[in-house]
Design a protein around this motif. Sequence first.
Motif, short mmCIF file in Angstrom:
data_model
loop_
_atom_site.label_atom_id
_atom_site.label_comp_id
_atom_site.label_asym_id
_atom_site.label_seq_id
_atom_site.Cartn_x
_atom_site.Cartn_y
_atom_site.Cartn_z
N VAL A 165 49.70 -1.71 -54.05
CA VAL A 165 49.62 -1.28 -52.65
C VAL A 165 48.53 -2.04 -51.89
O VAL A 165 48.74 -2.47 -50.76
N GLU A 166 47.38 -2.21 -52.51
CA GLU A 166 46.26 -2.92 -51.88
C GLU A 166 45.94 -4.12 -52.76
O GLU A 166 45.03 -4.09 -53.58
N MET A 167 46.69 -5.19 -52.59
CA MET A 167 46.58 -6.35 -53.47
C MET A 167 45.19 -6.99 -53.46
O MET A 167 44.78 -7.62 -54.44
N GLY A 168 44.45 -6.80 -52.38
CA GLY A 168 43.11 -7.37 -52.30
C GLY A 168 42.12 -6.78 -53.29
O GLY A 168 41.03 -7.33 -53.49
N ARG A 169 42.49 -5.68 -53.96
CA ARG A 169 41.61 -5.11 -54.98
C ARG A 169 41.32 -6.12 -56.09
O ARG A 169 40.27 -6.05 -56.74
N ALA A 170 42.25 -7.04 -56.32
CA ALA A 170 42.07 -8.02 -57.39
C ALA A 170 40.87 -8.92 -57.16
O ALA A 170 40.30 -9.47 -58.12
N GLY B 20 30.44 -4.54 -64.79
CA GLY B 20 30.09 -5.39 -65.93
C GLY B 20 31.22 -5.62 -66.90
O GLY B 20 31.18 -6.55 -67.70
N GLU B 21 32.28 -4.80 -66.85
CA GLU B 21 33.40 -4.95 -67.78
C GLU B 21 34.25 -6.19 -67.48
O GLU B 21 35.01 -6.66 -68.32
N ILE B 22 34.13 -6.73 -66.26
CA ILE B 22 35.03 -7.79 -65.80
C ILE B 22 34.73 -9.10 -66.54
O ILE B 22 33.59 -9.56 -66.60
N TRP B 23 35.78 -9.69 -67.09
CA TRP B 23 35.71 -11.03 -67.70
C TRP B 23 36.30 -12.08 -66.74
O TRP B 23 35.77 -13.17 -66.60
N SER B 24 37.42 -11.76 -66.09
CA SER B 24 38.02 -12.64 -65.08
C SER B 24 38.69 -11.76 -64.03
O SER B 24 38.94 -10.58 -64.26
N TYR B 25 38.99 -12.35 -62.87
CA TYR B 25 39.53 -11.54 -61.77
C TYR B 25 40.52 -12.36 -60.95
O TYR B 25 40.78 -13.53 -61.24
N GLY B 26 41.09 -11.70 -59.91
CA GLY B 26 42.11 -12.36 -59.11
C GLY B 26 43.47 -12.40 -59.78
O GLY B 26 44.24 -13.34 -59.61
N HIS B 27 43.79 -11.33 -60.54
CA HIS B 27 45.08 -11.24 -61.23
C HIS B 27 46.00 -10.25 -60.51
O HIS B 27 45.53 -9.24 -59.99
N PHE C 125 52.87 -11.62 -63.77
CA PHE C 125 53.96 -11.50 -62.80
C PHE C 125 53.51 -12.02 -61.44
O PHE C 125 52.49 -11.58 -60.91
N GLY C 126 54.29 -12.90 -60.87
CA GLY C 126 54.12 -13.23 -59.47
C GLY C 126 54.93 -12.27 -58.62
O GLY C 126 55.59 -11.37 -59.14
N PRO C 127 54.90 -12.43 -57.30
CA PRO C 127 55.77 -11.61 -56.44
C PRO C 127 57.18 -12.20 -56.49
O PRO C 127 57.78 -12.28 -57.56
N ARG C 128 57.71 -12.66 -55.37
CA ARG C 128 59.00 -13.35 -55.35
C ARG C 128 58.70 -14.84 -55.50
O ARG C 128 58.38 -15.54 -54.56
N GLY C 129 58.75 -15.29 -56.75
CA GLY C 129 58.30 -16.64 -57.08
C GLY C 129 56.86 -16.61 -57.57
O GLY C 129 56.10 -15.69 -57.29
N GLY C 130 56.49 -17.63 -58.32
CA GLY C 130 55.09 -17.79 -58.69
C GLY C 130 54.63 -17.01 -59.89
O GLY C 130 53.45 -16.65 -59.97
N LEU D 248 44.69 -14.53 -52.58
CA LEU D 248 44.28 -15.61 -51.68
C LEU D 248 45.05 -16.89 -51.96
O LEU D 248 45.24 -17.73 -51.07
N VAL D 249 45.47 -17.05 -53.21
CA VAL D 249 46.22 -18.23 -53.64
C VAL D 249 47.43 -17.74 -54.42
O VAL D 249 47.29 -16.91 -55.32
N THR D 250 48.61 -18.23 -54.09
CA THR D 250 49.81 -17.82 -54.83
C THR D 250 50.93 -18.83 -54.59
O THR D 250 50.98 -19.49 -53.55
N HIS D 251 51.82 -18.94 -55.56
CA HIS D 251 53.02 -19.77 -55.42
C HIS D 251 54.23 -18.95 -55.01
O HIS D 251 55.34 -19.49 -54.95
#
Length: 382
Positions: free
Chosen positions: A183-188, A221-228, A248-253, A269-272
């Motif tokens: 719902v709020e994709m910016g959380r990533a 502190g639990e975060i190892w990587s983000y933007g997923h 999983f991408g959205p429609r494509g990517g 912010l970045v997606t195919h």
Amino acid sequence: MPRRLARIAALAVLLAAGGTCAQVPPPAGVVRSEAADFRVEVFAAGLERPWGGAFLPDGRLLVTERPGRLRLIGTNGRVSAPLAGTPAVETGGQGGLLDIALAPDFPDSRALFLCHAARVEGGALTRLTRARLSEDATALEAVRTVLDATPAQARGRNHFGCRMAFSPDGGRYLFLSTGDRYVEMGRAQRLDDLAGKVLRLTRNGRVPPDNPFAGRGDARGEIWSYGHRNPQGLAFQPGTGLLWASEFGPRGGDELNIIRRGANYGWPLVTHGVNYDGSVISERRSEPGMEDPVRVWTPVISPSGIAFYDGAAFPSWRGNLFVAALNRPALVRLTIQDGRVTGEERLLPGLARLRQVLVGPEGFLYLLTDEPAGRVLRLRPA
């Protein structure tokens, strides 16, 4: 919820859940592929939306069913009654009882971990639970919550992530993927939020002091990587120590990524890909300071579980990465060299929506089908 968002959410659930078309039997006889010939057999049946699996030391297989059940499959393929003591799960949308992983010291501790959707005050979230398998393997004991991927979200029951992998150093650390909750994709992108991340924990749920954001007041502190967006495949590559993830991408990517310490994988912010209604999410396909995917699939394949093959039954497959694909259903075989994909073969196209692929103790491949009458399929050398 606005009407447009409601339509998009409904489409996302439909794409993830799949239809109710007639079940396709496995092919009879020998299947000939580029690198190996094999036969496909139904190892077990009568499961509802199987999602995750883990082999016990004696060769029996624990399998989760998304509606909230855990079952034990014998070496003869017989499916047990549901085990007692499984945690309560949130089953709306894409939620439910999802992944399972045995602790590396399972032969002594009988400890295992479950990842599932949970309902809490304020909504739903991804939860990591630890339990102990009873001596007679009929129940879970000492069930306790290890981590909640907070904050909870009131709207929507999609994108929980929920795949686990233990580090190759004897399982000192547990890696867990979480989805952006849709719902709020910016959380990533938020570092004070555990959605849309790959997390690194000790087996007790503590934050390792060398995690990239440990000790920062503005980050978890639990975060190892983000933007997923919604990573549902997670596996360490034997011999390299590299952690790979399918997403999983959205429609494509759709993406295949190598997960690196502290890295930002860009979503949204970045997606195919684009939104399900065709609208643009971002014009950017790459950005300095953000990790590019190793591979992108457009049209999508909806990649779920992944596994590196390290068995003896198929010598020509050793080192290959297998991907369970849900939409354009297939088992995708990738050849990997020096962190790059050098080849791709799609096996068993159209047979079934595949949720997870496992390497069995005898070196056979086991596939969990995402069907109302779900199956465990087994690939044996011809």
